[in-house]
Design a protein around this motif. Structure first.
Motif, PDB file in Angstrom:
ATOM      1  N   LEU A   1      -2.689 -44.487 -16.758  1.00 52.11           N
ATOM      2  CA  LEU A   1      -3.801 -43.857 -17.464  1.00 52.11           C
ATOM      3  C   LEU A   1      -3.356 -42.619 -18.233  1.00 52.11           C
ATOM      4  N   PHE A   2      -2.357 -41.887 -17.691  1.00 52.74           N
ATOM      5  CA  PHE A   2      -1.847 -40.681 -18.324  1.00 52.74           C
ATOM      6  C   PHE A   2      -0.367 -40.868 -18.683  1.00 52.74           C
ATOM      7  N   THR A   3       0.088 -40.142 -19.687  1.00 50.91           N
ATOM      8  CA  THR A   3       1.465 -40.290 -20.144  1.00 50.91           C
ATOM      9  C   THR A   3       2.458 -39.750 -19.106  1.00 50.91           C
ATOM     10  N   PRO A   4       3.708 -40.213 -19.135  1.00 54.30           N
ATOM     11  CA  PRO A   4       4.719 -39.660 -18.226  1.00 54.30           C
ATOM     12  C   PRO A   4       4.865 -38.149 -18.367  1.00 54.30           C
ATOM     13  N   GLU A   5       4.714 -37.633 -19.591  1.00 60.44           N
ATOM     14  CA  GLU A   5       4.814 -36.187 -19.794  1.00 60.44           C
ATOM     15  C   GLU A   5       3.695 -35.456 -19.051  1.00 60.44           C
ATOM     16  N   MET A   6       2.509 -36.011 -19.061  1.00 63.22           N
ATOM     17  CA  MET A   6       1.397 -35.399 -18.330  1.00 63.22           C
ATOM     18  C   MET A   6       1.650 -35.423 -16.827  1.00 63.22           C
ATOM     19  N   MET A   7       2.206 -36.530 -16.344  1.00 66.39           N
ATOM     20  CA  MET A   7       2.411 -36.682 -14.904  1.00 66.39           C
ATOM     21  C   MET A   7       3.514 -35.777 -14.371  1.00 66.39           C
TER      22      MET A   7
END
Length: 355
Positions: free
Chosen positions: A317-323
């Motif tokens: 649901l969220f980008t790897p950068e966000m995670m």
């Protein structure tokens, strides 16, 4: 028969009284108590937390007159484990050690006007009412509980520290829990240095209790159920949620709609909704959009709304950068909670008769 609704058409009008009335424990913690909390015998800090909070509840029975932080907190004297002299208590620990259970139990124990909500809900309340009106509304309360105090947004943290100082000056008792980041899950400890820096003078005024225990909720991201094919979504909804009111939305439309509804109203937006169906879930790439969706995820989890979805798996649901970025704690929590709700929908489906 399924009653179909759309969240993307709802724009609830919410009064101040209705907003404040929402600051109660979520249904998941609606009936908890200190007696229903089961301390781990191998973790004495859990039993100590119960005793400390019970004493704190007794001392909160009578709301003291305002007189400044130093008077309310008894200066800088070191608090004992069963101290009730300080106006603030802070529960620190990893995910899943029962902090929200204990905080909700404290709320249930204290009679009179009181509030409990997450850090984000209070910042949203300030955004909806203004800082001064929020202080005026909460200053008559005996107890204000803040769950999941967050350090990932310095502006919001300073805002909340100021709110807590003003409430303490008005004689309001305060209780909060911390939010250890996913990158620090192994130690189960809150970063006390960060707490003192960000919360400034309040750090020395709160009694801080570390609650030890196995961190069972976040040992990496849980694996969500496989997305449902678009061609099967309608049939699954009508079979699994018969007799329920279901919010059915195209994911893109829902995400866009959230920008036009203040997050303080997301709880009311979910009124009377028993389940949610999302078509064509996609990865959210904008931070502001993702943060709004985290608030919706929290409200869905509070209300225990099972989710059926097509599109990408919920762990995308969220980008790897966000995670891995500064808001990673929020995104880990959202994915975990949405996955739990998707699993709940899957379990409902598995219980349905075949054929």
């Amino acid at each position: 028969m399924v009653q179909v609704e759309q969240l993307s058409t709802r724009r609830p009008a919410v009064s101040v009284d209705e907003l404040l009335a929402g600051f109660v424990p979520s249904p998941r913690f609606g009936d908890v108590s200190f007696g229903s909390y089961r301390p781990d015998p191998s973790q004495p800090s859990q039993s100590e937390a119960v005793t400390l909070l019970q004493d704190f509840a007794k001392s909160s029975a009578k709301k003291p007159a305002g007189g400044g932080l130093r008077k309310l907190f008894g200066g800088k004297a070191k608090a004992k484990a069963n101290s009730t002299g300080r106006a603030g208590i802070y529960l620190d620990g990893g995910f899943g050690v029962g902090k929200t259970h204990l905080l909700s139990s404290l709320w249930h124990e204290v009679e009179g006007p009181k509030a409990i909500g997450t850090f984000v809900e209070y910042t949203n309340l300030v955004g909806a009412l203004s800082f001064r009106k929020t202080v005026e509304a909460l200053s008559s309360y005996k107890l204000v509980c803040i769950d999941e105090f967050e350090l990932d947004d310095p502006g919001d943290t300073v805002l909340m520290s100021r709110l807590m100082r003003e409430l303490a000056d008005a004689g309001v008792r305060l209780a909060a829990t911390s939010n250890t980041l996913p990158g620090s899950l192994g130690d189960g400890r809150f970063a006390a240095v960060d707490f003192k820096r960000e919360i400034q003078v309040l750090a020395d005024q709160f009694e801080i209790l570390h609650i030890d225990g196995e961190d069972f909720r976040h040992r990496g991201l849980p694996t969500p159920p496989e997305p449902v094919a678009n061609s099967d979504l309608d049939a699954r909804m009508r079979r699994d949620f018969a007799g329920s009111t279901v919010a059915v939305d195209d994911f893109s439309v829902l995400v866009d709609h959230l920008a036009g509804v203040h997050p303080s109203r997301y709880r009311q937006m979910l009124s009377d909704i028993d389940a949610a169906v999302w078509r064509n879930v996609h990865t959210i790439t904008e931070q502001s959009v993702a943060l709004r969706f985290v608030v919706l995820a929290d409200r869905l989890y509070d209300k225990d709304v099972p989710i059926l979805a097509s599109g990408v798996p919920l762990d995308q649901l969220f980008t790897p950068e966000m995670m891995t970025g500064g808001y990673q704690k929020k995104y880990f929590r959202a994915v975990s909670r949405l996955t739990a709700l998707a699993r709940e929908a899957q379990e409902i489906g598995d219980r349905q008769p075949v054929g």
